[in-house]
Scaffold this motif. Structure first.
Motif, mmCIF file in Angstrom:
data_model
loop_
_atom_site.group_PDB
_atom_site.id
_atom_site.type_symbol
_atom_site.label_atom_id
_atom_site.label_comp_id
_atom_site.label_asym_id
_atom_site.label_seq_id
_atom_site.Cartn_x
_atom_site.Cartn_y
_atom_site.Cartn_z
ATOM 1 N N GLY A 196 51.477 27.107 39.426
ATOM 2 C CA GLY A 196 52.735 27.934 38.910
ATOM 3 C C GLY A 196 52.638 28.127 37.474
ATOM 4 N N HIS A 197 51.364 27.983 36.746
ATOM 5 C CA HIS A 197 51.473 28.115 35.301
ATOM 6 C C HIS A 197 50.518 29.514 34.970
ATOM 7 N N VAL A 198 50.903 30.104 33.907
ATOM 8 C CA VAL A 198 50.047 31.269 33.447
ATOM 9 C C VAL A 198 48.699 30.644 32.950
ATOM 10 N N THR A 199 47.550 31.436 33.408
ATOM 11 C CA THR A 199 46.236 31.071 33.072
ATOM 12 C C THR A 199 45.469 32.565 32.416
ATOM 13 N N THR A 200 44.536 32.429 31.839
ATOM 14 C CA THR A 200 43.816 33.842 31.491
ATOM 15 C C THR A 200 42.310 33.315 31.918
ATOM 16 N N LEU A 201 41.501 34.504 31.970
ATOM 17 C CA LEU A 201 40.179 34.366 32.597
ATOM 18 C C LEU A 201 39.161 34.443 31.599
ATOM 19 N N GLY A 202 39.435 34.247 30.254
ATOM 20 C CA GLY A 202 38.451 34.199 29.213
ATOM 21 C C GLY A 202 37.865 35.505 28.827
ATOM 22 N N ARG A 203 36.839 35.588 28.056
ATOM 23 C CA ARG A 203 36.288 36.710 27.504
ATOM 24 C C ARG A 203 36.059 37.827 28.648
ATOM 25 N N GLY A 204 36.466 39.095 28.400
ATOM 26 C CA GLY A 204 36.042 40.121 29.486
ATOM 27 C C GLY A 204 36.948 39.878 30.614
ATOM 28 N N GLY A 205 38.180 39.273 30.372
ATOM 29 C CA GLY A 205 38.954 38.848 31.384
ATOM 30 C C GLY A 205 39.614 40.031 32.174
ATOM 31 N N SER A 206 39.912 41.217 31.501
ATOM 32 C CA SER A 206 40.276 42.210 32.179
ATOM 33 C C SER A 206 39.390 42.953 33.127
ATOM 34 N N ASP A 207 37.995 43.065 32.605
ATOM 35 C CA ASP A 207 36.938 43.352 33.342
ATOM 36 C C ASP A 207 37.003 42.599 34.717
ATOM 37 N N TYR A 208 36.878 41.132 34.762
ATOM 38 C CA TYR A 208 36.978 40.180 35.546
ATOM 39 C C TYR A 208 37.880 40.633 36.664
ATOM 40 N N THR A 209 39.200 40.615 36.206
ATOM 41 C CA THR A 209 40.110 41.056 37.037
ATOM 42 C C THR A 209 40.067 42.175 38.017
ATOM 43 N N ALA A 210 39.471 43.122 37.393
ATOM 44 C CA ALA A 210 39.032 44.515 38.036
ATOM 45 C C ALA A 210 38.214 44.330 39.208
ATOM 46 N N ALA A 211 37.017 43.414 38.726
ATOM 47 C CA ALA A 211 35.925 43.132 39.574
ATOM 48 C C ALA A 211 36.441 42.214 40.962
ATOM 49 N N ILE A 212 37.349 41.483 40.525
ATOM 50 C CA ILE A 212 37.807 40.553 41.593
ATOM 51 C C ILE A 212 38.553 41.317 42.625
ATOM 52 N N ILE A 213 39.342 42.300 42.218
ATOM 53 C CA ILE A 213 40.294 43.239 43.171
ATOM 54 C C ILE A 213 39.094 44.190 44.002
ATOM 55 N N ALA A 214 38.148 44.652 43.270
ATOM 56 C CA ALA A 214 37.273 45.528 43.851
ATOM 57 C C ALA A 214 36.672 44.803 45.116
ATOM 58 N N ALA A 215 36.209 43.567 44.670
ATOM 59 C CA ALA A 215 35.353 42.676 45.732
ATOM 60 C C ALA A 215 36.370 42.364 46.948
ATOM 61 N N ALA A 216 37.684 42.067 46.385
ATOM 62 C CA ALA A 216 38.604 41.781 47.510
ATOM 63 C C ALA A 216 38.995 42.716 48.426
ATOM 64 N N LEU A 217 39.004 43.966 47.964
ATOM 65 C CA LEU A 217 39.155 45.053 48.785
ATOM 66 C C LEU A 217 37.988 45.802 49.299
ATOM 67 N N ASP A 218 36.840 45.425 48.726
ATOM 68 C CA ASP A 218 35.536 45.898 49.440
ATOM 69 C C ASP A 218 35.283 47.281 49.069
ATOM 70 N N VAL A 219 35.541 47.865 48.122
ATOM 71 C CA VAL A 219 35.743 49.118 47.789
ATOM 72 C C VAL A 219 34.131 49.582 47.470
ATOM 73 N N PRO A 220 33.610 50.911 47.725
ATOM 74 C CA PRO A 220 32.470 51.264 47.271
ATOM 75 C C PRO A 220 31.833 50.914 45.607
ATOM 76 N N SER A 221 32.802 51.589 44.827
ATOM 77 C CA SER A 221 32.603 51.580 43.362
ATOM 78 C C SER A 221 33.747 50.929 42.831
ATOM 79 N N LEU A 222 33.622 50.556 41.262
ATOM 80 C CA LEU A 222 34.541 50.149 40.377
ATOM 81 C C LEU A 222 34.265 51.011 39.060
ATOM 82 N N GLU A 223 35.171 51.603 38.272
ATOM 83 C CA GLU A 223 34.957 52.256 37.255
ATOM 84 C C GLU A 223 35.572 51.656 36.034
#
Length: 816
Positions: A196-223
């Motif tokens: 339950g504690h807030v964590t951060t994903l490190g350098r480039g973390g917002s890009d990483y967040t986008a990639a995690i969500i794109a992979a989980a939803l198995d979309v064809p592309s990420l911008e």
């Protein structure tokens, strides 16, 4: 579903956010949209800085907090109608009050734990995502705000948490199965540990967040939307000729991002790599631009196997060496273990095949910690003198040449290293991955810009060579030279693949520099408005710019300027000069300049020292290089003296002819230098030395035709007055030559390792008799040219031809 991520620069202010919203609305027309946003540009750094200041008991954290508050409130007031601002501002205030409480706690405790730091840094994305979602809602869009902390679960490794993909994927899929909003806004960079504690994903973390969500939803592309038109062939801030790479493989992108391409970070790619999801890098501020597409479904159209050149700065090389390492197993294992225990990332590795040393490249900030840990680990071997204490080398950078098809092309490493070597860029260490997708080298940080531009020029610019000129002396010859450069600039680029830029100019009073190149058509006005000339500052500026293919052009006759050639050459700055002082000075100085030129691979060219624009010295060099040997030289080397004696007759006074020669620019500013024979002696000693003989200028006999009183004058005006006084002397010389059917020529001769210069009576059957105007002529008698000498003849004085000779030397350097 379309998944978009907007970086900090894209959401830096109200105007930029409005542009992002326009892109989002355009994307939602055909599909629902999930939008991951970073903190407003610069806010994450401000949050981290305020936390550090607070924990250090520095009260200025409060000013930083106020700046953070102002930034967010300004966006709310700019983008949300007044009727809807109250609730949003109240929410923002509550979040900021919580942030203030945390910072106050850091101040009171005087400490900042990693867990607290992550919580403080999370406020950037929490606030930006909330505000952007409210802006969309205010515009009556069907928008929802999702909390990434509820969707992405990690371990408790604060500041760089490891994602539990099994749990996170289920949570993401479940949320979007239920969510029917057309637009979903999510904060990037932040997540939550399983406890339950807030964590951060490190350098480039917002890009990483986008990639995690794109992979989980198995979309064809990420911008990923940023502030540049994709991944460039090199850093466009350092290499202006860099262009976006339209299509690149994941592996190439990972190599480039590892070696400093800041548009993308390697962890970003990982979640989508196995899912075969195409990644688009787009420019928020130029949405119609193609950008870069990253996937493995293309074949490069270009034959160029190099896809990009990148760099990492602030590198330290750590070297462990000693004879006790040779043949002893386990040294590398122990070294990497101790580095790992200190949580230090190794960027670069190379090891001598003799096993005598191993070298690691790490971040400069970790250097002292690494040395201490290594020396402690190998303390016993160091005391036994089997190995040396760890050696640190700072102020370094890594440059990397990257391409998927490099392994199929021979000679790339040789091309890379020879290119760097020609520009005197010292390579400290080299590594090439087994995949052969990159060749990397460690160099001095000060040379990075030069290295990137030089390599880009070699691999991407169709072999167009950029020459960067610094011109001292813009008077008669210098101005003609700059005029020729300006008029021929397009021709040089189109036909010779040379981009010639003048970066610095100077006269005896002023100097001016422009790293982007001086507008030569405005050169006089620009120089007049320049700063006062400082010879030391002039060369310091050239060193500071450290541009590839730098050329110092000396159009003066100054012995002070010529004395600086060694310093230029020793810093890999080529020297092109029409100033004869250096090459006719003491033989030891002449030889030293030649030696320095070879040592530092810096051309030293002085074709115009003899014969202005005539190819005399170049021809002589080619003769000697091909194995020929010069035995005898006869020459008329003074265009000014030839002009004077060709125009002097019984109807014209000697004084008037010399005045005319000076006015037309055929003589030195002080004509006595020409008439006394000093100038011809200088030219002759240069030819003799270039022929392979050691000779001092004092060894050349000078049979002067001037009366001693003329030679003893101390000013130009006094010299001219003496020519009037001794008019009868010059008239007698002419009359004697005319009575014999001869012509007067000032001739330089060399034979049997002896030389002399002087006025001679030339008969009609001599090659020198019909030498007209300001022409020069040189006869070389060699092993190959015995009965009939090699003859070079043509205009040997005048600003235009001298400037063209300097120009030719510059082109020679560009053609190397």
């Amino acid at each position: 579903m379309n998944i978009l991520k907007f970086g900090g620069s894209s959401v830096a202010n109200a105007q930029n956010i409005a542009q992002c919203i326009s892109i989002i609305k355009n994307k939602k027309q055909n599909n629902s949209v999930a939008v991951i946003v970073s903190a407003f540009g610069g806010v994450t750094d401000m949050l981290l800085q305020s936390a550090k200041h607070a924990s250090n008991k520095e009260t200025d954290y409060q000013q930083l907090l106020q700046q953070i508050e102002n930034r967010h409130i300004e966006v709310v007031k700019s983008l949300i109608p007044a009727t809807g601002q109250s609730a949003v501002l109240s929410h923002v205030k509550r979040e900021l009050n919580q942030l203030e409480t945390l910072l106050d706690g850091c101040y009171l405790l005087g400490e900042l734990s990693e867990r607290t730091k992550d919580l403080i840094m999370s406020f950037g994305e929490v606030l930006s995502s909330y505000i952007i979602s409210e802006v969309l809602k205010a515009q009556e869009d069907n928008c929802s705000l999702a909390d990434s902390r509820e969707l992405i679960k990690t371990n408790s490794h604060f500041s760089k948490a490891v994602v539990n993909f099994e749990i996170s994927n289920l949570l993401i899929q479940h949320y979007f199965d239920k969510n029917k909003a057309a637009i979903t806004i999510l904060p990037g960079f932040i997540a939550q540990s399983e406890d339950g504690h807030v964590t951060t994903l490190g350098r480039g973390g917002s890009d990483y967040t986008a990639a995690i969500i794109a992979a989980a939803l198995d979309v064809p592309s990420l911008e990923i939307w940023t502030d540049v038109n994709g991944i460039y062939t090199a850093n466009p801030k350092l290499v202006k000729q860099a262009v976006p790479i339209e299509h690149i493989t994941f592996e190439e992108a990972m190599e480039l991002s590892h070696f400093g391409a800041k548009v993308l970070y390697p962890p970003t790619i990982q979640p989508i790599l196995n899912k075969d999801i195409t990644l688009h890098i787009k420019n928020t501020f130029d949405p119609e631009a193609h950008g870069s597409i990253i996937n493995n479904h293309f074949k490069a159209k270009s034959s160029n196997s190099i896809r990009g050149i990148s760099n990492i700065d602030n590198i330290t090389l750590v070297t462990l060496e000693g004879s006790g390492m040779v043949g002893v197993a386990g040294f590398s294992k122990r070294l990497f273990e101790v580095i790992s225990k200190e949580n230090i990332s190794v960027i670069f590795i190379t090891q001598a095949s003799s096993e005598h040393s191993i070298c690691l490249g790490i971040a400069e900030s970790d250097a002292k910690k690494a040395k201490k840990a290594i020396d402690n680990e190998f303390n016993f071997e160091i005391k036994q003198q089997k190995i040396k204490p760890a050696i640190l080398e700072n102020d370094l950078s890594i440059i990397a040449v990257v391409g998927e098809n490099m392994k199929n092309h021979q000679g790339l490493s040789g091309k890379m290293f020879s290119t760097l070597g020609r520009n005197n860029i010292n390579i400290r260490a080299i590594a090439q991955g087994a995949s052969e997708r990159n060749i990397s080298a460690v160099i001095d940080r000060k040379d990075v810009k030069k290295a990137l531009n030089t390599l880009h020029e070699t691999f991407f610019d169709d072999n167009t060579v950029q020459l960067n000129l610094y011109v001292m002396g813009v008077g008669n010859v210098g101005d003609k030279f700059l005029e020729q450069i300006a008029s021929q600039k397009k021709y040089l680029k189109d036909h010779l693949r040379m981009n010639v830029r003048v970066i610095g100019i100077a006269n005896s009073r002023k100097m001016h520099f422009d790293e982007d190149g001086i507008d030569l058509y405005q050169r006089k006005e620009i120089l007049e408005a320049g700063e006062h000339l400082d010879a030391k500052a002039f060369i310091q500026n050239i060193k500071k710019y450290n541009l590839r293919n730098s050329i110092f052009v000396d159009n003066t006759a100054s012995d002070v300027v010529s004395a600086s050639y060694a310093e230029y050459l020793a810093h890999n700055i080529a020297v092109v000069t029409c100033n004869k002082v250096a090459c006719s000075s003491a033989y030891s100085n002449y030889k030293e300049l030649k030696d320095i030129s070879r040592q530092y691979n810096a051309p030293f060219l002085f074709e115009t020292n003899v014969g202005a624009g005539l190819p005399i010295i170049d021809t002589l060099k080619n003769l000697i290089a091909s194995g020929d040997r010069v035995h005898k030289i006869q020459a008329v080397l003074s265009g000014s003296l030839n002009f004077i004696f060709n125009n002097f007759n019984e109807h014209t006074s000697f004084y008037d002819v010399v005045k005319q020669a000076q006015a037309e620019g055929y003589t030195e500013p002080d004509p006595k230098i020409d008439l006394s024979g000093i100038d011809v002696k200088r030219k002759m000693v240069i030819l003799i030395r270039e022929s392979g003989y050691e000779m001092e200028i004092e060894d050349i006999e000078n049979h002067s035709f001037l009366p001693q009183e003329c030679l003893d004058t101390e000013s130009v005006d006094a010299f001219f007055e003496s020519l009037r006084t001794h008019a009868s002397h010059f008239n007698e010389l002419y009359a004697k030559a005319a009575s014999q059917g001869d012509r007067l020529k000032f001739v330089a001769s060399f034979e049997n390792e002896k030389a002399n210069v002087g006025l001679q009576f030339i008969p009609k059957d001599h090659p020198f008799y019909n030498l007209e105007g300001k022409d020069n002529i040189v006869l070389f008698y060699t092993d190959r040219y015995v009965d009939q000498p090699l003859l070079i003849k043509g205009a040997g004085a005048g600003a235009d031809v001298t400037a063209s000779g300097i120009f030719a030397d510059v082109i020679r350097i560009g053609n190397k």
